[in-house]
Scaffold this active site. Structure first.
Site, mmCIF file in Angstrom:
data_model
loop_
_atom_site.group_PDB
_atom_site.id
_atom_site.type_symbol
_atom_site.label_atom_id
_atom_site.label_comp_id
_atom_site.label_asym_id
_atom_site.label_seq_id
_atom_site.Cartn_x
_atom_site.Cartn_y
_atom_site.Cartn_z
ATOM 1 N N LYS A 74 0.814 -1.221 0.000
ATOM 2 C CA LYS A 74 0.000 0.000 0.000
ATOM 3 C C LYS A 74 0.851 1.275 0.000
ATOM 4 C CE LYS A 74 -4.050 -2.151 2.029
ATOM 5 N NZ LYS A 74 -5.116 -2.119 3.042
ATOM 6 N N ALA A 142 -2.651 -0.116 8.184
ATOM 7 C CA ALA A 142 -4.092 -0.273 8.378
ATOM 8 C C ALA A 142 -4.649 0.856 9.246
ATOM 9 C CB ALA A 142 -4.386 -1.630 9.010
ATOM 10 N N ASN A 162 -0.112 2.230 20.360
ATOM 11 C CA ASN A 162 0.806 1.380 19.588
ATOM 12 C C ASN A 162 2.027 1.009 20.407
ATOM 13 O OD1 ASN A 162 1.257 0.078 17.038
ATOM 14 N ND2 ASN A 162 3.001 1.441 16.765
ATOM 15 N N ARG A 163 2.457 -0.243 20.207
ATOM 16 C CA ARG A 163 3.644 -0.782 20.869
ATOM 17 C C ARG A 163 4.827 0.167 20.694
ATOM 18 N NH1 ARG A 163 5.238 -6.515 18.337
ATOM 19 N NH2 ARG A 163 5.685 -5.101 16.633
ATOM 20 N N MET A 228 -9.888 -5.630 12.262
ATOM 21 C CA MET A 228 -9.884 -5.436 10.803
ATOM 22 C C MET A 228 -9.651 -6.740 10.043
ATOM 23 S SD MET A 228 -8.022 -1.857 10.070
ATOM 24 C CE MET A 228 -8.507 -0.336 10.871
ATOM 25 N N GLN A 258 -15.036 -0.980 1.766
ATOM 26 C CA GLN A 258 -13.918 -0.331 1.050
ATOM 27 C C GLN A 258 -13.951 -0.695 -0.430
ATOM 28 O OE1 GLN A 258 -11.063 -1.779 -0.457
ATOM 29 N NE2 GLN A 258 -11.659 -3.857 0.101
#
Ligand code: ATR
EC number: 1.1.1.25
Length: 289
Positions: A74, A142, A162-163, A228, A258
């Site tokens: 992407k 994502a 987030n980690r 997701m 989408q």
């Protein structure tokens, strides 16, 4: 002209053999009467651009009009295009390419993932996001696609967990100007706090069989908890959500929404999504059974 060849599209990725996009777009084409042929384009990991360019140049089976792009390309798809929509620009990633001619401005990159997610939450799951507290777990491709459209739906707060904290911070900083109605922040998963109305898993943790990255107290009673992913990859997260009083939802609705938005970008026609989502669920259940 009768006998005209269909307009061609494909999903480009690695792997692509299990992609449901050909089924979804075939249903959309049938439903809307559009002459579309949608296939799969397996791209070697080191040859995304050359593979897509070769696909786009071969009109022997019909004019090639565009492609969807999936993991892990992407970001490359975003770079490949001559033009980008504002939502692709915000995500810095594209899941949809439209092969416009050079005299039309050249290839257009778009990102329909976030709009698809928001439509699935608001229309299919019936949860209006305005005024809600939302937790988005993950800060990769994502999550990047989702954040802008989530903010446009005007939740009261949106926390990106987030980690790797710096990635969440970068993503949040890039969206500060669309967050007018929303308190937007970046944290690590262990700092997530409690009582979110909507919890979205946009990490790859379930694919690796890793633990759920957040504590169950993030779930408000009756929260919507959406992964997701779909199929076996989403199972752990959905079981965790249901075990803690939340309503679990997989990524199939987002996938169909989408795709519908991409179909609109290419064809200018909006297909009905609910029959296609039902057909897809039935098809996958039959396969699993
Ligand atoms: P995608 O395009 O699917 O988002 P990605 O860009 O590689 O893939 O991002 C993967 C995301 O899943 C990241 O947010 C990643 O966290 P890091 O940024 O810290 O790497 C997250 N992720 C992957 N494995 C994870 C795990 N075991 N626990 C928590 N988060 C994980």
């Amino acid at each position: 002209m009768s006998g005209a060849l269909p307009d061609r599209y494909a999903v480009a990725g690695h792997p692509v053999e299990h992609s449901q996009s050909p089924f979804i777009h075939a249903e959309f084409a049938r439903q809307t009467g559009q002459s579309v042929d949608y296939g799969r384009l397996l791209c070697p990991l080191d040859a995304f651009a050359t593979t897509v360019r070769a696909f786009a140049a071969d009109h022997s089976a019909g004019p090639v009009r565009g492609c969807n792009v999936t993991v892990p390309f992407k970001f490359e798809a975003f770079e490949l295009a001559a033009r980008r929509t504002p939502r692709a620009e915000r995500a810095q990633a594209a899941n949809t390419l439209r092969f416009d001619r050079d005299d039309e401005g050249g290839w257009l990159a778009d990102n329909t993932d976030g709009v698809g997610l928001v439509r699935d939450i608001e229309r299919n799951a019936g949860m209006a996001l305005a005024g809600r507290r939302v937790l988005l777990i993950g800060a990769g491709g994502a999550a990047a696609g989702a954040l802008g459209p989530l903010l446009e739906a005007q939740p009261s707060s949106l926390v990106v967990a987030n980690r790797t904290l710096s990635k969440a911070q970068t993503l949040v900083a890039r969206h500060a100007d669309v967050a007018a109605a929303t308190t937007l922040s970046a944290i690590t998963p262990d700092q997530a706090g409690a009582g979110f109305d909507v919890v979205i898993n946009a990490t790859a943790s379930s694919l690796q069989g890793a633990d759920i990255p957040v504590d169950a107290r993030v779930l408000a009673p009756g929260a919507l908890a959406l992964d997701m992913m779909y199929g076996p990859a989403a199972k752990g997260f959905l079981a965790w959500a249901e075990a803690h009083g939340a309503s679990g939802r997989d990524g199939l609705g987002m996938l169909v929404e989408q795709a519908a938005e991409a179909f609109f970008v290419w064809r200018g026609v909006r297909p009905e999504t609910s029959p296609v989502l039902a057909a897809l669920r039935a098809r996958l259940a039959a396969k699993a059974g």
